[in-house]
Motif scaffolding. Structure first.
Motif, PDB file in Angstrom:
ATOM      1  N   MET A   1       4.508  -5.339 -41.474  1.00 37.53           N
ATOM      2  CA  MET A   1       4.671  -5.845 -40.259  1.00 37.53           C
ATOM      3  C   MET A   1       5.361  -4.956 -39.252  1.00 37.53           C
ATOM      4  N   GLY A   2       5.357  -3.542 -39.559  1.00 37.60           N
ATOM      5  CA  GLY A   2       6.169  -2.705 -38.776  1.00 37.60           C
ATOM      6  C   GLY A   2       4.956  -2.062 -37.951  1.00 37.60           C
ATOM      7  N   ASP A   3       3.969  -2.854 -37.383  1.00 35.57           N
ATOM      8  CA  ASP A   3       3.103  -2.395 -36.315  1.00 35.57           C
ATOM      9  C   ASP A   3       3.609  -1.799 -35.118  1.00 35.57           C
ATOM     10  N   PRO A   4       3.212  -0.931 -34.610  1.00 40.53           N
ATOM     11  CA  PRO A   4       3.634  -0.619 -33.426  1.00 40.53           C
ATOM     12  C   PRO A   4       3.382  -1.563 -32.213  1.00 40.53           C
ATOM     13  N   PHE A   5       2.346  -2.229 -32.466  1.00 41.24           N
ATOM     14  CA  PHE A   5       1.967  -3.365 -31.426  1.00 41.24           C
ATOM     15  C   PHE A   5       3.081  -4.474 -31.358  1.00 41.24           C
ATOM     16  N   VAL A   6       3.895  -4.721 -32.601  1.00 46.82           N
ATOM     17  CA  VAL A   6       4.928  -5.563 -32.230  1.00 46.82           C
ATOM     18  C   VAL A   6       5.818  -4.997 -31.528  1.00 46.82           C
ATOM     19  N   ALA A   7       6.219  -3.994 -31.572  1.00 46.49           N
ATOM     20  CA  ALA A   7       7.201  -3.204 -30.939  1.00 46.49           C
ATOM     21  C   ALA A   7       6.877  -3.170 -29.338  1.00 46.49           C
ATOM     22  N   PHE A   8       5.559  -3.119 -29.025  1.00 50.08           N
ATOM     23  CA  PHE A   8       5.070  -3.026 -27.730  1.00 50.08           C
ATOM     24  C   PHE A   8       5.020  -4.503 -27.235  1.00 50.08           C
ATOM     25  N   VAL A   9       4.867  -5.508 -27.987  1.00 52.84           N
ATOM     26  CA  VAL A   9       4.998  -6.943 -27.483  1.00 52.84           C
ATOM     27  C   VAL A   9       6.323  -7.135 -27.080  1.00 52.84           C
ATOM     28  N   GLY A  10       7.364  -6.705 -28.074  1.00 53.44           N
ATOM     29  CA  GLY A  10       8.536  -6.836 -27.922  1.00 53.44           C
ATOM     30  C   GLY A  10       9.088  -6.464 -26.501  1.00 53.44           C
TER      31      GLY A  10
ATOM     32  N   PHE B   1      14.815 -12.858 -25.087  1.00 55.86           N
ATOM     33  CA  PHE B   1      15.291 -13.104 -26.381  1.00 55.86           C
ATOM     34  C   PHE B   1      14.033 -12.955 -27.588  1.00 55.86           C
ATOM     35  N   ALA B   2      13.078 -13.492 -27.033  1.00 57.89           N
ATOM     36  CA  ALA B   2      11.839 -13.433 -27.681  1.00 57.89           C
ATOM     37  C   ALA B   2      11.456 -11.832 -28.096  1.00 57.89           C
ATOM     38  N   GLY B   3      11.548 -10.924 -27.035  1.00 63.08           N
ATOM     39  CA  GLY B   3      11.226  -9.763 -27.112  1.00 63.08           C
ATOM     40  C   GLY B   3      12.177  -9.111 -27.989  1.00 63.08           C
ATOM     41  N   LEU B   4      13.465  -9.333 -28.094  1.00 63.94           N
ATOM     42  CA  LEU B   4      14.380  -8.702 -29.102  1.00 63.94           C
ATOM     43  C   LEU B   4      14.066  -9.262 -30.524  1.00 63.94           C
ATOM     44  N   VAL B   5      13.603 -10.163 -30.554  1.00 64.25           N
ATOM     45  CA  VAL B   5      13.139 -10.627 -31.939  1.00 64.25           C
ATOM     46  C   VAL B   5      11.698 -10.067 -32.396  1.00 64.25           C
ATOM     47  N   PHE B   6      11.091  -9.773 -31.701  1.00 63.56           N
ATOM     48  CA  PHE B   6      10.057  -8.902 -31.963  1.00 63.56           C
ATOM     49  C   PHE B   6      10.266  -7.433 -32.219  1.00 63.56           C
TER      50      PHE B   6
END
Length: 76
Positions: free
Chosen positions: A1-10, A63-68
Protein backbone atom coordinates in the motif's frame (compact mmCIF):
# COMPACT_ATOMS: atom_id res chain seq x y z
CA UNK A 1 0.00 0.00 0.00
CA UNK A 2 3.06 2.27 -0.07
CA UNK A 3 2.01 3.52 -3.46
CA UNK A 4 3.08 7.10 -4.25
CA UNK A 5 -0.44 7.69 -5.55
CA UNK A 6 -1.72 7.40 -1.96
CA UNK A 7 0.75 10.10 -0.89
CA UNK A 8 -0.33 12.28 -3.81
CA UNK A 9 -4.00 11.92 -2.86
CA UNK A 10 -3.16 12.76 0.75
CA UNK A 11 -1.24 15.89 -0.22
CA UNK A 12 -4.03 16.90 -2.60
CA UNK A 13 -6.65 16.58 0.15
CA UNK A 14 -4.56 18.58 2.59
CA UNK A 15 -4.16 21.37 0.03
CA UNK A 16 -7.88 21.27 -0.71
CA UNK A 17 -8.67 21.68 2.98
CA UNK A 18 -6.27 24.59 3.24
CA UNK A 19 -7.68 26.32 0.17
CA UNK A 20 -11.24 25.77 1.35
CA UNK A 21 -10.43 27.41 4.65
CA UNK A 22 -8.61 30.33 3.05
CA UNK A 23 -11.38 30.91 0.51
CA UNK A 24 -14.12 30.89 3.15
CA UNK A 25 -12.01 33.04 5.47
CA UNK A 26 -11.53 35.66 2.75
CA UNK A 27 -15.22 35.59 1.87
CA UNK A 28 -16.25 36.04 5.50
CA UNK A 29 -13.80 38.89 6.01
CA UNK A 30 -14.75 40.70 2.81
CA UNK A 31 -18.44 40.63 3.64
CA UNK A 32 -19.55 38.29 0.86
CA UNK A 33 -22.87 37.01 2.12
CA UNK A 34 -23.53 33.60 0.65
CA UNK A 35 -26.09 32.95 3.33
CA UNK A 36 -28.68 35.58 2.38
CA UNK A 37 -31.35 32.90 2.07
CA UNK A 38 -31.19 32.20 5.81
CA UNK A 39 -33.73 33.99 8.00
CA UNK A 40 -32.63 37.18 9.73
CA UNK A 41 -31.25 36.65 13.21
CA UNK A 42 -29.77 33.27 12.34
CA UNK A 43 -26.46 32.83 14.17
CA UNK A 44 -24.77 31.35 11.12
CA UNK A 45 -24.98 34.73 9.39
CA UNK A 46 -22.50 36.15 11.90
CA UNK A 47 -18.81 36.31 11.08
CA UNK A 48 -17.94 34.29 14.20
CA UNK A 49 -20.06 31.29 13.22
CA UNK A 50 -18.99 31.42 9.58
CA UNK A 51 -15.34 31.37 10.61
CA UNK A 52 -15.85 28.46 13.01
CA UNK A 53 -17.71 26.38 10.45
CA UNK A 54 -15.16 27.21 7.75
CA UNK A 55 -12.53 25.66 10.02
CA UNK A 56 -14.68 22.55 10.49
CA UNK A 57 -15.34 22.24 6.76
CA UNK A 58 -11.65 22.61 5.96
CA UNK A 59 -10.56 20.17 8.65
CA UNK A 60 -12.51 17.27 7.15
CA UNK A 61 -10.48 16.92 3.89
CA UNK A 62 -7.27 17.93 5.67
CA UNK A 63 -7.61 15.12 8.22
CA UNK A 64 -8.52 12.69 5.44
CA UNK A 65 -5.32 13.76 3.69
CA UNK A 66 -3.33 13.15 6.85
CA UNK A 67 -4.81 9.67 7.04
CA UNK A 68 -3.73 8.96 3.46
CA UNK A 69 -0.23 10.26 4.18
CA UNK A 70 -0.14 8.17 7.34
CA UNK A 71 -1.08 5.07 5.36
CA UNK A 72 1.63 5.84 2.84
CA UNK A 73 4.33 6.40 5.45
CA UNK A 74 3.28 3.55 7.75
CA UNK A 75 3.35 0.93 5.00
CA UNK A 76 6.92 1.71 3.98
Amino acid sequence: MGDPFVAFVGAFLILNGLMLYLMRNVMARSGVNGWAWLPEGNQFKTYKHQLVWSKVAAAIPAFAGLVFLGIFLWSR
